[in-house]
Design a protein around this motif. Structure first.
Motif, short mmCIF file in Angstrom:
data_model
loop_
_atom_site.label_atom_id
_atom_site.label_comp_id
_atom_site.label_asym_id
_atom_site.label_seq_id
_atom_site.Cartn_x
_atom_site.Cartn_y
_atom_site.Cartn_z
N SER A 103 41.45 37.61 50.03
CA SER A 103 40.87 36.28 49.80
C SER A 103 39.43 36.19 50.26
N SER A 158 42.20 32.61 45.24
CA SER A 158 43.48 32.57 45.96
C SER A 158 44.12 33.94 45.94
N ALA A 159 44.88 34.22 47.00
CA ALA A 159 45.64 35.46 47.10
C ALA A 159 47.05 35.09 47.53
N LEU A 161 46.28 37.58 42.59
CA LEU A 161 44.98 36.98 42.82
C LEU A 161 44.54 36.15 41.64
#
Length: 422
Positions: free
Chosen positions: A95, A102-103, A234
């Protein structure tokens, strides 16, 4: 470049009746042909752009842009596992990569769903509630039932799954996994009932018909993934730039991992769309060429009918260049006006495609669009300036080119020969 009297003579020839040696009928045929050809080209380009945009938007809106997976490790019992340990730490590192929005660690598995005496194979994704709200097409779907707030105590399913099983928000369905508890008799299937808290419609048949979301902790227990995740998903700022981000992502992910992007999973579809785009443009370009050739036939007739006028104009002192420009204006005007009409019709079709499609669907008695074949729920159209300009440029260029040859023939006409039998 063009004198006023040249415009005046060209306009008089264009509106002259056939009894006066004009080509009014051929003018209208050429005009309508070019307008329809340009309309067809713009409409096709708009639908083509709409297909690609909708196709890509549903992919990147309901799927990860990049998945970080493990090559796997061999356990003491000899089994190979591809799970990701320390997934929260890895997600935090990923991230921090620029342009990563977003991760999300997830757990995935394929199971059998059963309800109301019906069965369907589904793909279950275990994800945290906050992460699920970051999936655009799920958080803001085309249609929905229930609320994402009820996801913690249940599951979220696609509209296709709900339709296949005959369930809705608030109902219960049963998930059956062959990879269950280990017993002295071997592995036994794991069966558990879940309440449907949320039903979403992404707009892609292959997603709505198989996708089920389950809370991350529950998925770890259900799929025997305690303490591990299957992958890190991701999302990035610009999905088209995922290839350029690969080195930075690999550096953050570390050894023993690899990337799988949305372009990898949808590469065959994207290549098919690109090939279809090119072929359709070539075919419709030929259609525009055929339409513009009507200008040539009309001008050839006009030059033949106006031979006496050309001879008189030449004896009055007009040059070959003047005669060429007069007949060039005749042909080019047809091309310009026809192109303008085609642009208006094509843009109107792209803007009001939904009412047009609904009318066609009504005339056909319904069932014109099968989303199980097209994968998306409706006929899309996206009007782009580049497509309109390419259609306009192609039409005008062909109109001008095919006009030059009969115009040159008129300019090179010998005035003596033109007046010999008059």
């Amino acid at each position: 470049m063009f004198a006023r009297y040249e415009w005046m003579i060209a306009w008089r020839y264009l509106r002259a009746r056939r009894s006066e040696g004009g080509i009014s009928v051929m003018t209208w045929i050429s005009l309508v042909g070019i307008a329809l050809a340009v309309f067809a080209l713009i409409a096709t380009l708009a639908v083509r752009s709409g297909f690609r945009y909708e196709f890509v938007d549903t992919i990147v809106g309901a799927n990860p842009h990049v998945s970080v997976l493990s090559y796997g490790e061999t356990l003491l019992n000899g089994d190979l596992t591809r799970t990701v340990r320390d997934y929260d730490t890895l997600a935090e590192r990923l991230s921090q990569v620029p342009d990563v929005t977003s991760a999300m660690p997830v757990v995935e598995g394929q199971v059998l769903a059963s309800a109301q005496g019906r069965n369907a194979g589904v793909q279950v994704t275990g994800i945290r509630p906050d992460d699920l709200r970051r999936v655009p097409r799920v958080a803001n779907p085309e249609e929905s039932q229930g609320s994402l707030d009820d996801f913690d105590g249940g599951i979220a399913i696609g509209a296709g799954v709900a339709r296949e099983l005959g369930v809705g928000a608030g109902d219960t369905l049963r998930l059956i996994s062959p990879d269950g508890q280990v017993t002295p008799m071997g592995r036994s299937p794991r069966t558990k009932a879940y309440r449907v808290g949320y039903v979403f419609k992404v707009g892609r048949y292959d997603i709505d018909g198989v996708r089920v979301y389950m809370p991350f902790d529950e998925a770890q227990t259900y799929f025997n993934r305690e303490g591990v995740a299957d992958e890190i998903q991701l999302t990035v700022t610009d999905p088209e730039a995922v290839d350029a981000m690969a080195p930075a992502l690999m550096a953050a992910a570390g050894d023993g991992t690899y990337l799988w992007t949305w372009k990898d999973s949808a590469g065959a579809f994207l290549q098919a769309l690109t090939m279809e785009d090119n072929i359709m443009f070539v075919i419709l370009s030929i259609l525009v060429l055929i339409a513009t050739l009507n200008i040539t036939s009309g001008l050839v007739m006009l030059v033949k009918n106006k031979g006496r006028d050309i001879g008189i104009l030449r004896t009055m002192g007009m040059t070959e260049g003047t005669i060429l420009r007069i007949f060039f204006i005749c042909g080019a005007s047809i091309g310009v006006i026809g192109t303008a009409i085609g642009v208006v019709l094509g843009c109107a079709f792209a803007i009001w495609i939904d009412p047009v499609f609904n009318f066609v669907n009504y005339l056909a008695g319904g069932g014109v669009w099968d989303e199980s074949v097209r994968y998306i729920s409706q006929l899309p159209a996206r009007l782009e300036l580049g497509d309109v300009l390419s259609a306009v440029g192609l039409s005008l260029a062909l109109s001008f080119v095919v006009t030059i040859f009969p115009a040159r023939r008129a300019a090179r006409m010998n005035p003596v020969e033109a007046l010999r039998y008059e």
